[in-house]
Design an enzyme around this catalytic site. Structure first.
Site, mmCIF file in Angstrom:
data_model
loop_
_atom_site.group_PDB
_atom_site.id
_atom_site.type_symbol
_atom_site.label_atom_id
_atom_site.label_comp_id
_atom_site.label_asym_id
_atom_site.label_seq_id
_atom_site.Cartn_x
_atom_site.Cartn_y
_atom_site.Cartn_z
ATOM 1 N N HIS A 17 0.836 -1.211 0.000
ATOM 2 C CA HIS A 17 0.000 0.000 0.000
ATOM 3 C C HIS A 17 0.867 1.256 0.000
ATOM 4 C CE1 HIS A 17 -3.207 -2.555 2.248
ATOM 5 N NE2 HIS A 17 -3.642 -2.375 1.009
ATOM 6 N N LYS A 41 -16.053 -7.574 4.404
ATOM 7 C CA LYS A 41 -14.924 -8.022 5.239
ATOM 8 C C LYS A 41 -15.176 -7.690 6.704
ATOM 9 C CE LYS A 41 -11.377 -7.248 1.674
ATOM 10 N NZ LYS A 41 -10.228 -6.414 1.281
ATOM 11 N N ARG A 93 -2.041 -6.424 -8.049
ATOM 12 C CA ARG A 93 -0.976 -7.398 -7.807
ATOM 13 C C ARG A 93 -1.057 -8.583 -8.751
ATOM 14 N NH1 ARG A 93 -2.812 -8.004 -1.731
ATOM 15 N NH2 ARG A 93 -4.688 -8.002 -3.007
ATOM 16 N N SER A 130 -3.192 -7.673 3.186
ATOM 17 C CA SER A 130 -3.564 -7.434 4.587
ATOM 18 C C SER A 130 -4.097 -8.712 5.227
ATOM 19 C CB SER A 130 -4.629 -6.336 4.677
ATOM 20 O OG SER A 130 -4.131 -5.120 4.183
HETATM 21 O O1 PNS Z 1 -8.946 -2.696 0.424
HETATM 22 P P1 PNS Z 1 -10.244 -3.193 -0.157
HETATM 23 O O2 PNS Z 1 -11.071 -3.878 0.903
HETATM 24 O O3 PNS Z 1 -10.045 -4.025 -1.374
HETATM 25 O O4 PNS Z 1 -11.040 -1.882 -0.626
HETATM 26 C C1 PNS Z 1 -12.364 -2.003 -1.131
HETATM 27 C C2 PNS Z 1 -13.055 -0.648 -0.971
HETATM 28 C C3 PNS Z 1 -13.048 -0.253 0.494
HETATM 29 C C4 PNS Z 1 -12.324 0.362 -1.802
HETATM 30 C C5 PNS Z 1 -14.515 -0.822 -1.447
HETATM 31 O O5 PNS Z 1 -15.152 -1.787 -0.652
HETATM 32 C C6 PNS Z 1 -15.288 0.496 -1.381
HETATM 33 O O6 PNS Z 1 -15.143 1.318 -2.245
HETATM 34 N N1 PNS Z 1 -16.124 0.660 -0.319
HETATM 35 C C7 PNS Z 1 -16.899 1.885 -0.129
HETATM 36 C C8 PNS Z 1 -18.384 1.646 -0.445
HETATM 37 C C9 PNS Z 1 -18.642 1.790 -1.937
HETATM 38 O O7 PNS Z 1 -18.486 2.827 -2.536
HETATM 39 N N2 PNS Z 1 -19.058 0.660 -2.553
HETATM 40 C C10 PNS Z 1 -19.275 0.594 -3.979
HETATM 41 C C11 PNS Z 1 -17.945 0.300 -4.708
HETATM 42 S S1 PNS Z 1 -18.252 -0.064 -6.395
#
Ligand code: PNS
Length: 163
Positions: A17, A41, A93, A130
């Protein structure tokens, strides 16, 4: 003023990150790293703790001009609108990451016209996630090759178990 958002769960922030954040900071005038809730998650660290660990780690490795924030009031694109960001930046990745990220990128563009840019992960960190860090730490293994010092201290205050 070109503004980017680097979003994620960051539970915890890893060296991968930090690499993506640092590279994004070189490409944009201002970068917001935003800790968002991923409904799919269950979290290990509280959001405030994740923000603190990112802040400390950026200072430690000398990445400046980046603001760390959290967002739990709605969609990621709502946050992007609020801060005036024209792009979301994420690291890729693997092909598995691409399959996971592509639909989100398309939905975010449908929702608000926000583009997602992908930076290819640095090979030395492309195996780091993570979730693996959480697993190794929970079983007493050494996570110091994968995460910044502040995270090692937070996850393993007494040090890893050595065989
Ligand atoms: O590190 P991650 O868990 O892969 O990140 C995913 C994240 C947090 C970027 C995604 O879950 C997110 O954007 N959450 C916010 C809610 C949202 O906007 N959801 C619609 C995404 S298309």
């Amino acid at each position: 003023m070109r503004i980017a958002v680097v979003p994620g769960s960051f539970d915890p922030v890893t060296l991968g990150h930090l690499d993506v954040i640092g590279r994004t900071a070189k490409l944009f005038d201002h970068v917001f790293v935003v800790v968002t809730h991923n409904p799919g998650k269950s979290a290990l660290l509280a959001v405030d703790e994740r923000v603190r660990l990112i802040d400390e780690s950026l200072a430690d490795v000398g990445i400046h001009g980046v603001q760390v924030d959290s967002w739990s009031e709605g969609l990621l694109v709502d946050y992007c609108r609020r801060v005036g960001a024209e792009a979301i930046v994420k690291g890729l990745r693997s092909a598995t990451d691409a399959a996971y990220e592509t639909p989100m990128a398309l939905v975010n563009r449908d929702l608000a016209g926000v583009e997602t840019l992908f930076l290819v992960a640095e090979p030395t960190t492309s195996h780091v996630s993570s979730s693996l860090v959480r697993q190794v730490a929970s079983l007493g293994g050494d996570v110091s090759p994968y995460v910044p010092r502040a995270v090692v201290a937070a996850l393993q205050p007494e040090g890893p178990i050595r065989g």
